[in-house]
Design a protein around this motif. Structure first.
Motif, short mmCIF file in Angstrom:
data_model
loop_
_atom_site.label_atom_id
_atom_site.label_comp_id
_atom_site.label_asym_id
_atom_site.label_seq_id
_atom_site.Cartn_x
_atom_site.Cartn_y
_atom_site.Cartn_z
N ARG A 130 1.02 -1.26 -0.03
CA ARG A 130 -0.05 0.03 -0.02
C ARG A 130 0.98 1.28 0.21
O ARG A 130 0.65 2.36 -0.72
N LYS A 131 2.01 1.11 0.77
CA LYS A 131 2.93 2.33 0.83
C LYS A 131 3.35 2.66 -0.63
O LYS A 131 3.72 3.73 -0.84
N PHE A 132 4.13 1.48 -1.21
CA PHE A 132 4.46 1.95 -2.70
C PHE A 132 3.74 1.71 -3.82
O PHE A 132 4.04 2.25 -5.06
N ALA A 133 2.36 1.54 -3.78
CA ALA A 133 1.40 1.22 -4.73
C ALA A 133 1.26 2.59 -5.32
O ALA A 133 1.53 2.74 -6.71
N PRO A 134 1.58 4.01 -5.01
CA PRO A 134 1.21 5.29 -5.73
C PRO A 134 2.45 5.27 -6.52
O PRO A 134 2.11 5.95 -7.82
N VAL A 135 3.65 4.95 -5.94
CA VAL A 135 4.77 5.27 -7.01
C VAL A 135 4.85 4.26 -8.31
O VAL A 135 5.26 4.82 -9.36
N ILE A 136 4.44 3.30 -7.77
CA ILE A 136 4.40 1.93 -9.07
C ILE A 136 3.50 2.55 -10.14
O ILE A 136 3.73 2.16 -11.20
N LEU B 30 4.89 5.48 -12.00
CA LEU B 30 5.68 4.85 -12.97
C LEU B 30 5.34 4.12 -14.05
O LEU B 30 5.71 4.42 -15.35
N LYS B 31 4.21 3.44 -13.77
CA LYS B 31 3.61 2.73 -15.06
C LYS B 31 3.20 3.91 -16.06
O LYS B 31 2.97 3.64 -16.99
N LYS B 32 2.44 4.99 -15.48
CA LYS B 32 1.97 5.93 -16.12
C LYS B 32 2.89 6.82 -16.91
O LYS B 32 2.67 7.06 -17.92
N LYS B 33 4.03 7.10 -16.35
CA LYS B 33 5.12 7.68 -17.04
C LYS B 33 5.63 6.68 -18.27
O LYS B 33 5.94 7.12 -19.28
N LEU B 34 5.88 5.50 -17.74
CA LEU B 34 6.43 4.71 -18.89
C LEU B 34 5.34 4.56 -20.19
O LEU B 34 5.93 4.53 -21.19
N LYS B 35 4.17 4.49 -19.90
CA LYS B 35 3.23 4.68 -21.13
C LYS B 35 3.21 5.85 -21.56
O LYS B 35 2.92 5.92 -22.81
N THR B 36 3.56 6.94 -21.19
CA THR B 36 3.24 8.19 -21.64
C THR B 36 4.63 8.34 -22.65
O THR B 36 4.54 8.61 -23.91
N LYS C 241 6.20 -5.87 -17.05
CA LYS C 241 7.29 -6.75 -16.30
C LYS C 241 8.31 -5.84 -15.58
O LYS C 241 8.70 -6.08 -14.73
N ILE C 242 8.64 -4.40 -16.26
CA ILE C 242 9.48 -3.38 -15.60
C ILE C 242 8.99 -3.22 -14.35
O ILE C 242 9.78 -3.22 -13.25
N THR C 243 7.70 -2.94 -14.28
CA THR C 243 6.98 -2.15 -13.01
C THR C 243 6.73 -3.30 -12.08
O THR C 243 7.07 -3.23 -10.93
N ARG C 244 6.75 -4.74 -12.52
CA ARG C 244 6.72 -5.96 -11.60
C ARG C 244 8.05 -6.15 -10.81
O ARG C 244 8.17 -6.34 -9.79
N HIS C 245 9.27 -5.61 -11.53
CA HIS C 245 10.50 -5.97 -11.17
C HIS C 245 10.81 -4.98 -10.02
O HIS C 245 11.35 -5.17 -8.92
N PHE C 246 10.31 -3.88 -10.35
CA PHE C 246 10.44 -2.56 -9.24
C PHE C 246 9.79 -3.07 -8.03
O PHE C 246 10.08 -2.78 -6.83
N ALA C 247 8.34 -3.45 -8.27
CA ALA C 247 7.29 -3.77 -6.97
C ALA C 247 8.16 -4.86 -6.18
O ALA C 247 8.08 -4.87 -5.04
N ASN C 248 8.71 -5.88 -6.85
CA ASN C 248 9.46 -7.18 -6.13
C ASN C 248 10.57 -6.51 -5.53
O ASN C 248 10.67 -6.94 -4.21
N HIS C 249 11.35 -5.80 -6.06
CA HIS C 249 12.49 -5.05 -5.34
C HIS C 249 12.01 -4.39 -3.95
O HIS C 249 12.70 -4.60 -3.07
N LEU C 250 10.85 -3.67 -4.26
CA LEU C 250 10.59 -2.87 -3.04
C LEU C 250 9.89 -3.53 -1.74
O LEU C 250 9.86 -3.43 -0.70
N LYS C 251 9.39 -5.03 -2.31
CA LYS C 251 8.98 -5.68 -1.21
C LYS C 251 10.08 -6.63 -0.49
O LYS C 251 9.83 -7.03 0.82
N HIS C 252 11.12 -6.50 -0.99
CA HIS C 252 12.41 -7.58 -0.42
C HIS C 252 12.67 -6.76 0.95
O HIS C 252 12.71 -5.65 1.36
N GLY D 86 4.80 14.99 -4.16
CA GLY D 86 3.49 14.80 -3.57
C GLY D 86 3.13 13.24 -3.19
O GLY D 86 2.18 13.24 -2.63
N LEU D 87 3.66 12.56 -4.09
CA LEU D 87 3.24 11.32 -3.88
C LEU D 87 3.77 10.65 -2.32
O LEU D 87 4.57 10.83 -1.80
N GLN D 88 2.57 10.18 -1.67
CA GLN D 88 2.70 9.59 -0.21
C GLN D 88 3.02 8.34 -0.36
O GLN D 88 2.74 7.38 -1.26
#
Length: 418
Positions: free
Chosen positions: A338-344, A347-353, A384-395, A416-418
């Protein structure tokens, strides 16, 4: 320690006191009746508290909630009870974030109960949550935490024998009466008040003594009649209390009054009288015990009168703690996600842009450009890229706050991302 902020400057705190350091007198000063709970929650709402859970039983009073400083919660408690900050500080405990979460798990699973394995508290947690919800003082964090504690409690009940055997204040009360009052089935028993422990004691007395001389008196006769009907008791009016006390051999006091309801002036004893005070605050005045022939026992004393059942229960504590650790770990993982979901998400939005801009450029440059296929492949790569970041943050071995900050800087994600 992970900081479970739900707003920029607030943390999750537990402030409270319990039977471990606070005696019945002090617990009585800080007890919250129904009106006080409503007033406290109303003030918390006005003060902008983002989430709050109240627990007030005969054994403890606790506030679990979000605040910039624990004093905000302590002040709320003192404003709506007869206690003050000085008295609170002498016996209180204050926990923050991880420690507060762990404490609520131990309380809700009976490991911190006055009688080990007493699960009555879980219904208080459920009621407390629904009460807070009425005032808009619940959030995803509190809901998920309460559900996790309830889940752990159920598993401990089902997977261990920590609550096996009849051990409770009500049971201890009956055991004491059976051991100390001869010919109990022939004696007069008076239940004054309709508190839960008193009702349970009464039910056990009916079961174990075959007594046909149990009378119930309550300030509200209707309530008394409903309970009396269930246990086949005689109901008398509140005005007859003094007369009935004179007749009785055992008086069980279980009112919800905030000051003593039984005092010397009510008692005129021609025969021995045993009084069990099963109330917080105490409902029997201290000087009553000075009367000749009168013995007064409070629920704190009764709580200590347990048998070998408790020793058997203690053997199951390690298994219960394993279950708590497992459920709490799942809850902590959810919190981290929940803590890093807004950043992921950002990130996904930025990559799609970036992808859309590149596809737009390439589609103009190449004549036979297949936008649909490229879009499909690009989206899979982004996933796949965002999933790698998410897995890294969970470690567990990494500093997630530091990693989140780095991701935000590298990809120039919104401030301002919490």
């Amino acid at each position: 320690m992970t900081n479970y902020n739900i707003s920029k400057h607030s943390s999750f705190y537990t402030v409270g006191l319990s039977y471990l350091k606070a005696d019945a007198e002090v617990r009585g000063m800080f007890s919250l009746d129904a009106a006080a709970k409503d007033a406290l929650l109303q003030q918390a709402q006005s003060d902008g508290i983002e989430g709050l859970l109240l627990i007030s039983t005969c054994n403890r009073t606790e506030l679990h909630g979000f605040a910039q400083h624990p004093y905000q919660l302590i002040k709320l408690l003192c404003d709506h009870t007869n206690g003050n900050v000085e008295a609170f500080q002498k016996v209180a405990y204050i926990y923050k974030n991880n420690e507060a979460i762990t404490h609520l798990f131990r309380v809700g699973t009976g490991l911190d109960s006055q009688i080990l394995g007493d699960f009555e508290i879980i219904s208080q947690i459920k009621q407390g949550f629904y009460h807070s919800k009425q005032y808009g003082l619940t959030n995803h964090f509190l809901e998920r935490l309460c559900n996790a504690v309830i889940q752990a409690s159920k598993r401990i009940k089902n997977e261990t024998d920590i609550s096996s055997g009849a051990t409770s204040v009500a049971f201890a009360s009956v055991q004491y009466i059976l051991k100390n009052v001869p010919d109990i089935s022939e004696k007069n028993i008076l239940l004054f008040g309709t508190g839960k422990i008193g009702r349970n004691t009464c039910e056990n007395l009916v079961k174990h003594t075959d007594n046909k001389h149990i009378t119930l008196i309550n300030r509200t006769r209707d309530k008394a009649e409903k309970i009396a009907g269930k246990f086949n008791l005689v109901v008398k009016d509140y005005g007859e209390l003094q007369t009935e006390i004179r007749k009785t051999d055992v008086l069980v006091v279980a009112t919800g009054a905030q000051s003593p309801t039984i005092n010397k002036s009510l008692l005129y004893c021609r025969k021995p009288l045993l009084i069990l005070d099963l109330s917080i605050p105490k409902n029997v005045a201290n000087d009553v015990a000075e009367l000749e022939g009168v013995k007064v026992l409070h629920l704190d004393a009764l709580s200590q009168m347990t048998d070998e059942t408790l020793e058997k229960r203690r053997k199951h504590v390690p298994k219960a703690e394993e279950i708590i650790a497992e459920v709490q770990r799942d809850f902590t993982n959810w919190l981290e996600t929940r803590k890093f979901a807004p950043v992921i998400k950002a990130l996904k939005k930025k990559l799609k842009t970036m992808k859309d801009e590149e596809l737009d450029f390439q589609s103009k440059k190449l004549g036979d450009f297949n936008a649909e296929q490229v879009d499909l492949v690009s989206n899979r790569i982004i996933h796949k890229i965002t999933r790698h970041f998410a897995n890294h943050l969970k470690h567990a071995d990494i500093d997630s706050d530091e990693s989140l900050q780095l991701i935000k800087e590298v990809f120039q994600l919104e401030e301002g991302l919490q």
